[in-house]
Design a protein around this motif. Sequence first.
Motif, PDB file in Angstrom:
ATOM      1  N   GLU A 158       0.830  -1.195   0.000  1.00 54.80           N
ATOM      2  CA  GLU A 158       0.000   0.000   0.000  1.00 54.80           C
ATOM      3  C   GLU A 158       0.871   1.254   0.000  1.00 54.80           C
ATOM      4  OE1 GLU A 158      -2.665  -0.160   3.297  1.00 54.80           O
ATOM      5  OE2 GLU A 158      -3.510  -2.102   2.744  1.00 54.80           O
ATOM      6  N   SER A 159       0.218   2.391   0.046  1.00 53.65           N
ATOM      7  CA  SER A 159       0.937   3.663   0.094  1.00 53.65           C
ATOM      8  C   SER A 159       1.500   3.866   1.489  1.00 53.65           C
ATOM      9  CB  SER A 159      -0.039   4.803  -0.234  1.00 53.65           C
ATOM     10  OG  SER A 159      -0.980   4.935   0.821  1.00 53.65           O
ATOM     11  N   GLY A 160       2.090   5.019   1.736  1.00 56.14           N
ATOM     12  CA  GLY A 160       2.661   5.318   3.032  1.00 56.14           C
ATOM     13  C   GLY A 160       1.651   5.888   4.024  1.00 56.14           C
ATOM     14  N   GLU A 161       0.374   5.609   3.836  1.00 54.88           N
ATOM     15  CA  GLU A 161      -0.662   6.152   4.714  1.00 54.88           C
ATOM     16  C   GLU A 161      -0.444   5.734   6.159  1.00 54.88           C
ATOM     17  OE1 GLU A 161      -5.373   5.269   5.115  1.00 54.88           O
ATOM     18  OE2 GLU A 161      -4.716   6.091   3.180  1.00 54.88           O
ATOM     19  N   ALA A 162      -0.148   4.448   6.376  1.00 49.23           N
ATOM     20  CA  ALA A 162       0.034   3.947   7.744  1.00 49.23           C
ATOM     21  C   ALA A 162       1.213   4.627   8.419  1.00 49.23           C
ATOM     22  CB  ALA A 162       0.242   2.435   7.724  1.00 49.23           C
ATOM     23  N   GLU A 163       2.322   4.757   7.695  1.00 51.33           N
ATOM     24  CA  GLU A 163       3.512   5.377   8.260  1.00 51.33           C
ATOM     25  C   GLU A 163       3.264   6.843   8.604  1.00 51.33           C
ATOM     26  OE1 GLU A 163       3.347   3.551   5.588  1.00 51.33           O
ATOM     27  OE2 GLU A 163       4.973   2.090   5.490  1.00 51.33           O
ATOM     28  N   LEU A 164       2.553   7.545   7.718  1.00 47.86           N
ATOM     29  CA  LEU A 164       2.258   8.953   7.953  1.00 47.86           C
ATOM     30  C   LEU A 164       1.412   9.131   9.206  1.00 47.86           C
ATOM     31  CD1 LEU A 164       2.135  11.941   7.231  1.00 47.86           C
ATOM     32  CD2 LEU A 164       0.267  11.409   5.648  1.00 47.86           C
ATOM     33  N   MET A 165       0.332   8.348   9.326  1.00 49.20           N
ATOM     34  CA  MET A 165      -0.554   8.514  10.479  1.00 49.20           C
ATOM     35  C   MET A 165       0.098   8.044  11.776  1.00 49.20           C
ATOM     36  SD  MET A 165      -4.522   8.170   9.504  1.00 49.20           S
ATOM     37  CE  MET A 165      -4.569   6.921   8.240  1.00 49.20           C
ATOM     38  N   SER A 166       0.922   7.017  11.690  1.00 53.71           N
ATOM     39  CA  SER A 166       1.642   6.569  12.873  1.00 53.71           C
ATOM     40  C   SER A 166       2.586   7.659  13.365  1.00 53.71           C
ATOM     41  CB  SER A 166       2.437   5.293  12.550  1.00 53.71           C
ATOM     42  OG  SER A 166       3.152   4.847  13.680  1.00 53.71           O
ATOM     43  N   ALA A 167       3.309   8.285  12.430  1.00 54.29           N
ATOM     44  CA  ALA A 167       4.225   9.364  12.797  1.00 54.29           C
ATOM     45  C   ALA A 167       3.465  10.552  13.371  1.00 54.29           C
ATOM     46  CB  ALA A 167       5.041   9.802  11.587  1.00 54.29           C
ATOM     47  N   MET A 168       2.304  10.865  12.801  1.00 57.18           N
ATOM     48  CA  MET A 168       1.519  11.990  13.297  1.00 57.18           C
ATOM     49  C   MET A 168       1.002  11.718  14.704  1.00 57.18           C
ATOM     50  SD  MET A 168      -0.711  13.217  10.000  1.00 57.18           S
ATOM     51  CE  MET A 168      -1.556  14.431  11.019  1.00 57.18           C
ATOM     52  N   ALA A 169       0.421  10.534  14.922  1.00 62.37           N
ATOM     53  CA  ALA A 169      -0.109  10.201  16.247  1.00 62.37           C
ATOM     54  C   ALA A 169       1.014  10.133  17.273  1.00 62.37           C
ATOM     55  CB  ALA A 169      -0.864   8.867  16.192  1.00 62.37           C
ATOM     56  N   GLY A 170       2.168   9.581  16.863  1.00 57.78           N
ATOM     57  CA  GLY A 170       3.306   9.518  17.763  1.00 57.78           C
ATOM     58  C   GLY A 170       3.875  10.891  18.046  1.00 57.78           C
ATOM     59  N   GLY A 171       4.019  11.693  16.990  1.00 57.22           N
ATOM     60  CA  GLY A 171       4.577  13.029  17.154  1.00 57.22           C
ATOM     61  C   GLY A 171       3.722  13.938  18.015  1.00 57.22           C
ATOM     62  N   TRP A 172       2.413  13.799  17.915  1.00 56.32           N
ATOM     63  CA  TRP A 172       1.518  14.606  18.737  1.00 56.32           C
ATOM     64  C   TRP A 172       1.380  14.030  20.138  1.00 56.32           C
ATOM     65  CZ3 TRP A 172       0.778  19.240  17.294  1.00 56.32           C
ATOM     66  CH2 TRP A 172       0.597  19.578  15.940  1.00 56.32           C
ATOM     67  N   ASN A 173       2.034  12.896  20.389  1.00 59.20           N
ATOM     68  CA  ASN A 173       1.954  12.248  21.704  1.00 59.20           C
ATOM     69  C   ASN A 173       0.501  11.961  22.076  1.00 59.20           C
ATOM     70  OD1 ASN A 173       3.172  11.148  24.014  1.00 59.20           O
ATOM     71  ND2 ASN A 173       2.880  13.022  25.184  1.00 59.20           N
ATOM     72  N   ALA A 174      -0.244  11.426  21.095  1.00 60.23           N
ATOM     73  CA  ALA A 174      -1.674  11.163  21.289  1.00 60.23           C
ATOM     74  C   ALA A 174      -1.903  10.162  22.417  1.00 60.23           C
ATOM     75  CB  ALA A 174      -2.284  10.633  19.988  1.00 60.23           C
ATOM     76  N   LYS A 175      -2.843  10.486  23.293  1.00 60.77           N
ATOM     77  CA  LYS A 175      -3.132   9.642  24.445  1.00 60.77           C
ATOM     78  C   LYS A 175      -4.417   8.832  24.289  1.00 60.77           C
ATOM     79  CE  LYS A 175       0.501  10.818  26.714  1.00 60.77           C
ATOM     80  NZ  LYS A 175       1.601   9.830  26.855  1.00 60.77           N
ATOM     81  N   THR A 176      -5.313   9.275  23.415  1.00 59.94           N
ATOM     82  CA  THR A 176      -6.528   8.512  23.134  1.00 59.94           C
ATOM     83  C   THR A 176      -6.736   8.488  21.628  1.00 59.94           C
ATOM     84  OG1 THR A 176      -7.512   9.197  25.234  1.00 59.94           O
ATOM     85  CG2 THR A 176      -8.987   8.247  23.588  1.00 59.94           C
TER      86      THR A 176
END
Length: 215
Positions: free
Chosen positions: A26-44
């Motif tokens: 697939e495209s890099g969609e998973a990597e992009l969203m993982s980096a975004m959620a990780g970078g924002w330090n998402a808690k929920t």
Amino acid sequence: MQLLWSPETASKAYIDTVKSCKIFQESGEAELMSAMAGGWNAKTIVEVHIGAVTSTSIGLAIAARHTGGRHFCLVSDEGSRLEYLNAMHAAGVPPPKVLVGRAEEVVVGLFDVDFLVVDGRRKDFDRVLRFAKLSHRGAVLVCQNASQRTMPGFTWGGVLCSTARIMRSVALPVGNGLDIAYVAYNGGAIDSMNGTSRWVTHIDQQSGEEHVIRR
């Protein structure tokens, strides 16, 4: 309170997702969203999609592991729940907490959501967004499959509750389209207005994909 960007956590989540998603073509969609959620330090982290598990689910699970956050997946029935859990175990990634029921009803039981991913093909897409109880420190909202969205004339302002204030939004040609919004909730302060932070576009030289992050 506000969401603060952590480049280190974003990088770790991105790299681990790349390693875990090699089985998906697939495209890099998973990597992009993982980096975004990780970078924002998402808690929920909450995801609401259609069909079987995708690489995005794996990426979000990895991000939650790095942030120490909670990860929920909302599915419609018990069969979907078992299919999802089996697919996550087959991928070798600990699954999130899977909740069964009508998404717009289940989501109201989740509090302080700061990273929400909803499949735009869902008929209840707008209701899920409207009923979600977003974090007062801000939230990132992602519409997957934006090019196949069931809601014509979509705008973030048209589906969010009146207390959610849109700070930034961007549409990316990743996968079948990603529509991403960063919002403040209930008048919460967001640092992006003071001139010290900005959205940065990064083009992957190998894949040609466009990534947008906040610095």
